[in-house]
Design a protein around this motif. Structure first.
Motif, PDB file in Angstrom:
ATOM      1  N   MET A  60       0.836  -1.180   0.000  1.00  0.00           N
ATOM      2  CA  MET A  60       0.000   0.000   0.000  1.00  0.00           C
ATOM      3  C   MET A  60       0.879   1.241   0.000  1.00  0.00           C
ATOM      4  SD  MET A  60      -3.160   0.656   2.500  1.00  0.00           S
ATOM      5  CE  MET A  60      -3.140   2.109   3.471  1.00  0.00           C
ATOM      6  N   ALA A  61       0.634   2.128  -0.944  1.00  0.00           N
ATOM      7  CA  ALA A  61       1.441   3.341  -1.077  1.00  0.00           C
ATOM      8  C   ALA A  61       1.098   4.312   0.051  1.00  0.00           C
ATOM      9  CB  ALA A  61       1.180   4.003  -2.424  1.00  0.00           C
ATOM     10  N   GLU A  62       2.135   4.948   0.576  1.00  0.00           N
ATOM     11  CA  GLU A  62       1.931   5.938   1.635  1.00  0.00           C
ATOM     12  C   GLU A  62       1.368   7.214   1.037  1.00  0.00           C
ATOM     13  OE1 GLU A  62       4.705   8.395   4.710  1.00  0.00           O
ATOM     14  OE2 GLU A  62       5.199   6.302   4.362  1.00  0.00           O
ATOM     15  N   GLU A  63       0.325   7.740   1.664  1.00  0.00           N
ATOM     16  CA  GLU A  63      -0.313   8.950   1.173  1.00  0.00           C
ATOM     17  C   GLU A  63       0.513  10.162   1.590  1.00  0.00           C
ATOM     18  OE1 GLU A  63      -4.652  10.662   1.647  1.00  0.00           O
ATOM     19  OE2 GLU A  63      -4.642   8.478   1.475  1.00  0.00           O
ATOM     20  N   GLU A  64       0.728  11.070   0.652  1.00  0.00           N
ATOM     21  CA  GLU A  64       1.499  12.269   0.957  1.00  0.00           C
ATOM     22  C   GLU A  64       0.639  13.261   1.735  1.00  0.00           C
ATOM     23  OE1 GLU A  64       4.652  15.259  -1.128  1.00  0.00           O
ATOM     24  OE2 GLU A  64       3.519  13.865  -2.350  1.00  0.00           O
ATOM     25  N   GLU A  65       1.266  13.890   2.743  1.00  0.00           N
ATOM     26  CA  GLU A  65       0.547  14.850   3.566  1.00  0.00           C
ATOM     27  C   GLU A  65       0.257  16.119   2.762  1.00  0.00           C
ATOM     28  OE1 GLU A  65       0.906  16.783   8.016  1.00  0.00           O
ATOM     29  OE2 GLU A  65       2.668  15.890   7.107  1.00  0.00           O
ATOM     30  N   LEU A  66      -0.984  16.611   2.872  1.00  0.00           N
ATOM     31  CA  LEU A  66      -1.391  17.824   2.179  1.00  0.00           C
ATOM     32  C   LEU A  66      -1.588  18.936   3.198  1.00  0.00           C
ATOM     33  CD1 LEU A  66      -3.963  16.349  -0.352  1.00  0.00           C
ATOM     34  CD2 LEU A  66      -1.554  16.881  -0.735  1.00  0.00           C
ATOM     35  N   PHE A  67      -1.377  20.156   2.745  1.00  0.00           N
ATOM     36  CA  PHE A  67      -1.460  21.331   3.603  1.00  0.00           C
ATOM     37  C   PHE A  67      -2.480  22.306   3.040  1.00  0.00           C
ATOM     38  CE2 PHE A  67       2.539  19.388   4.400  1.00  0.00           C
ATOM     39  CZ  PHE A  67       2.791  19.608   5.741  1.00  0.00           C
ATOM     40  N   ASP A  68      -3.099  23.086   3.929  1.00  0.00           N
ATOM     41  CA  ASP A  68      -4.075  24.094   3.532  1.00  0.00           C
ATOM     42  C   ASP A  68      -3.503  25.487   3.720  1.00  0.00           C
ATOM     43  OD1 ASP A  68      -5.881  22.098   3.020  1.00  0.00           O
ATOM     44  OD2 ASP A  68      -7.214  22.568   4.680  1.00  0.00           O
ATOM     45  N   LEU A  69      -3.754  26.335   2.751  1.00  0.00           N
ATOM     46  CA  LEU A  69      -3.440  27.760   2.839  1.00  0.00           C
ATOM     47  C   LEU A  69      -4.778  28.480   2.820  1.00  0.00           C
ATOM     48  CD1 LEU A  69      -1.710  30.333   2.666  1.00  0.00           C
ATOM     49  CD2 LEU A  69      -1.602  29.974   0.186  1.00  0.00           C
ATOM     50  N   VAL A  70      -5.195  28.980   3.982  1.00  0.00           N
ATOM     51  CA  VAL A  70      -6.475  29.676   4.077  1.00  0.00           C
ATOM     52  C   VAL A  70      -6.372  30.989   3.311  1.00  0.00           C
ATOM     53  CG1 VAL A  70      -8.130  30.752   5.644  1.00  0.00           C
ATOM     54  CG2 VAL A  70      -7.068  28.578   6.264  1.00  0.00           C
ATOM     55  N   ILE A  71      -7.363  31.246   2.480  1.00  0.00           N
ATOM     56  CA  ILE A  71      -7.396  32.466   1.667  1.00  0.00           C
ATOM     57  C   ILE A  71      -8.103  33.546   2.487  1.00  0.00           C
ATOM     58  CG2 ILE A  71      -8.203  33.492  -0.488  1.00  0.00           C
ATOM     59  CD1 ILE A  71      -8.281  30.552  -1.594  1.00  0.00           C
ATOM     60  N   PRO A  72      -7.422  34.640   2.772  1.00  0.00           N
ATOM     61  CA  PRO A  72      -8.058  35.694   3.566  1.00  0.00           C
ATOM     62  C   PRO A  72      -9.294  36.250   2.856  1.00  0.00           C
ATOM     63  CG  PRO A  72      -5.696  36.079   3.379  1.00  0.00           C
ATOM     64  CD  PRO A  72      -6.044  34.969   2.420  1.00  0.00           C
ATOM     65  N   PRO A  73     -10.347  36.549   3.619  1.00  0.00           N
ATOM     66  CA  PRO A  73     -11.527  37.162   3.003  1.00  0.00           C
ATOM     67  C   PRO A  73     -11.128  38.445   2.258  1.00  0.00           C
ATOM     68  CG  PRO A  73     -11.996  36.515   5.256  1.00  0.00           C
ATOM     69  CD  PRO A  73     -10.521  36.333   5.049  1.00  0.00           C
ATOM     70  N   GLY A  74     -11.711  38.633   1.086  1.00  0.00           N
ATOM     71  CA  GLY A  74     -11.427  39.826   0.304  1.00  0.00           C
ATOM     72  C   GLY A  74     -10.417  39.634  -0.815  1.00  0.00           C
ATOM     73  N   VAL A  75      -9.776  38.463  -0.871  1.00  0.00           N
ATOM     74  CA  VAL A  75      -8.839  38.205  -1.968  1.00  0.00           C
ATOM     75  C   VAL A  75      -9.659  38.136  -3.259  1.00  0.00           C
ATOM     76  CG1 VAL A  75      -7.264  36.502  -2.984  1.00  0.00           C
ATOM     77  CG2 VAL A  75      -7.113  37.046  -0.558  1.00  0.00           C
ATOM     78  N   PRO A  76      -9.268  38.901  -4.276  1.00  0.00           N
ATOM     79  CA  PRO A  76     -10.033  38.925  -5.529  1.00  0.00           C
ATOM     80  C   PRO A  76     -10.121  37.545  -6.202  1.00  0.00           C
ATOM     81  CG  PRO A  76      -8.430  40.703  -5.475  1.00  0.00           C
ATOM     82  CD  PRO A  76      -8.129  39.818  -4.307  1.00  0.00           C
ATOM     83  N   ARG A  77     -11.256  37.302  -6.840  1.00  0.00           N
ATOM     84  CA  ARG A  77     -11.437  36.032  -7.557  1.00  0.00           C
ATOM     85  C   ARG A  77     -10.381  35.842  -8.638  1.00  0.00           C
ATOM     86  NH1 ARG A  77     -17.779  36.573  -8.614  1.00  0.00           N
ATOM     87  NH2 ARG A  77     -17.046  38.693  -8.805  1.00  0.00           N
ATOM     88  N   SER A  78      -9.938  36.937  -9.256  1.00  0.00           N
ATOM     89  CA  SER A  78      -8.917  36.823 -10.303  1.00  0.00           C
ATOM     90  C   SER A  78      -7.617  36.251  -9.735  1.00  0.00           C
ATOM     91  CB  SER A  78      -8.654  38.190 -10.945  1.00  0.00           C
ATOM     92  OG  SER A  78      -8.194  39.116  -9.978  1.00  0.00           O
ATOM     93  N   VAL A  79      -7.296  36.596  -8.500  1.00  0.00           N
ATOM     94  CA  VAL A  79      -6.087  36.066  -7.850  1.00  0.00           C
ATOM     95  C   VAL A  79      -6.270  34.578  -7.550  1.00  0.00           C
ATOM     96  CG1 VAL A  79      -4.653  36.195  -5.772  1.00  0.00           C
ATOM     97  CG2 VAL A  79      -5.409  38.300  -6.893  1.00  0.00           C
ATOM     98  N   ILE A  80      -7.440  34.215  -7.055  1.00  0.00           N
ATOM     99  CA  ILE A  80      -7.714  32.805  -6.752  1.00  0.00           C
ATOM    100  C   ILE A  80      -7.628  31.971  -8.030  1.00  0.00           C
ATOM    101  CG2 ILE A  80      -9.491  31.180  -5.958  1.00  0.00           C
ATOM    102  CD1 ILE A  80     -10.438  33.474  -4.048  1.00  0.00           C
ATOM    103  N   ARG A  81      -8.230  32.479  -9.117  1.00  0.00           N
ATOM    104  CA  ARG A  81      -8.155  31.758 -10.408  1.00  0.00           C
ATOM    105  C   ARG A  81      -6.719  31.603 -10.879  1.00  0.00           C
ATOM    106  NH1 ARG A  81     -12.831  34.584 -11.816  1.00  0.00           N
ATOM    107  NH2 ARG A  81     -11.583  36.246 -12.705  1.00  0.00           N
ATOM    108  N   ALA A  82      -5.932  32.664 -10.768  1.00  0.00           N
ATOM    109  CA  ALA A  82      -4.539  32.625 -11.225  1.00  0.00           C
ATOM    110  C   ALA A  82      -3.740  31.566 -10.463  1.00  0.00           C
ATOM    111  CB  ALA A  82      -3.896  34.002 -11.068  1.00  0.00           C
ATOM    112  N   ILE A  83      -3.957  31.473  -9.168  1.00  0.00           N
ATOM    113  CA  ILE A  83      -3.239  30.477  -8.357  1.00  0.00           C
ATOM    114  C   ILE A  83      -3.649  29.066  -8.753  1.00  0.00           C
ATOM    115  CG2 ILE A  83      -2.905  29.589  -6.006  1.00  0.00           C
ATOM    116  CD1 ILE A  83      -1.504  32.290  -6.495  1.00  0.00           C
ATOM    117  N   ILE A  84      -4.948  28.848  -8.932  1.00  0.00           N
ATOM    118  CA  ILE A  84      -5.428  27.513  -9.307  1.00  0.00           C
ATOM    119  C   ILE A  84      -4.874  27.090 -10.664  1.00  0.00           C
ATOM    120  CG2 ILE A  84      -7.495  26.198  -9.951  1.00  0.00           C
ATOM    121  CD1 ILE A  84      -8.978  27.798  -7.775  1.00  0.00           C
ATOM    122  N   GLN A  85      -4.778  28.037 -11.598  1.00  0.00           N
ATOM    123  CA  GLN A  85      -4.277  27.707 -12.936  1.00  0.00           C
ATOM    124  C   GLN A  85      -2.773  27.455 -12.946  1.00  0.00           C
ATOM    125  OE1 GLN A  85      -5.664  31.024 -15.263  1.00  0.00           O
ATOM    126  NE2 GLN A  85      -7.737  30.203 -15.438  1.00  0.00           N
TER     127      GLN A  85
END
Length: 79
Positions: free
Chosen positions: A1-26
């Motif tokens: 069984m392969a070991e699952e890699e640990e994932l981390f969360d970066l909370v997005i502060p309220p007010g961050v523009p959607r264009s910035v969120i899209r750019a990061i995801i892309q």
């Protein structure tokens, strides 16, 4: 069984523009997730809010955080 890699969360502060969120995801290998987060400032002491977060590998999330900061500062004209 392969070991699952640990994932981390970066909370997005309220007010961050959607264009910035899209750019990061892309640009980065991150997933956009919802995360319940207790808030402890002003009159919100202990209130729980559902916030957005980027989830991914530690190194990727760290790079995404730097990029998000740069993009937000450019958006508000401080760069």
């Amino acid at each position: 069984m392969a070991e699952e890699e640990e994932l981390f969360d970066l909370v997005i502060p309220p007010g961050v523009p959607r264009s910035v969120i899209r750019a990061i995801i892309q640009k980065y290998d991150v997933e956009l997730v919802e995360r319940s987060q207790p808030l402890y400032y002003a009159n919100m002491s202990g209130d729980v809010r559902d916030l957005l977060a980027f989830r991914g590998k530690k190194e990727v999330v760290q790079e995404a955080e730097k990029e998000m900061r740069t993009l937000v500062l450019a958006f508000i004209g401080e760069e």
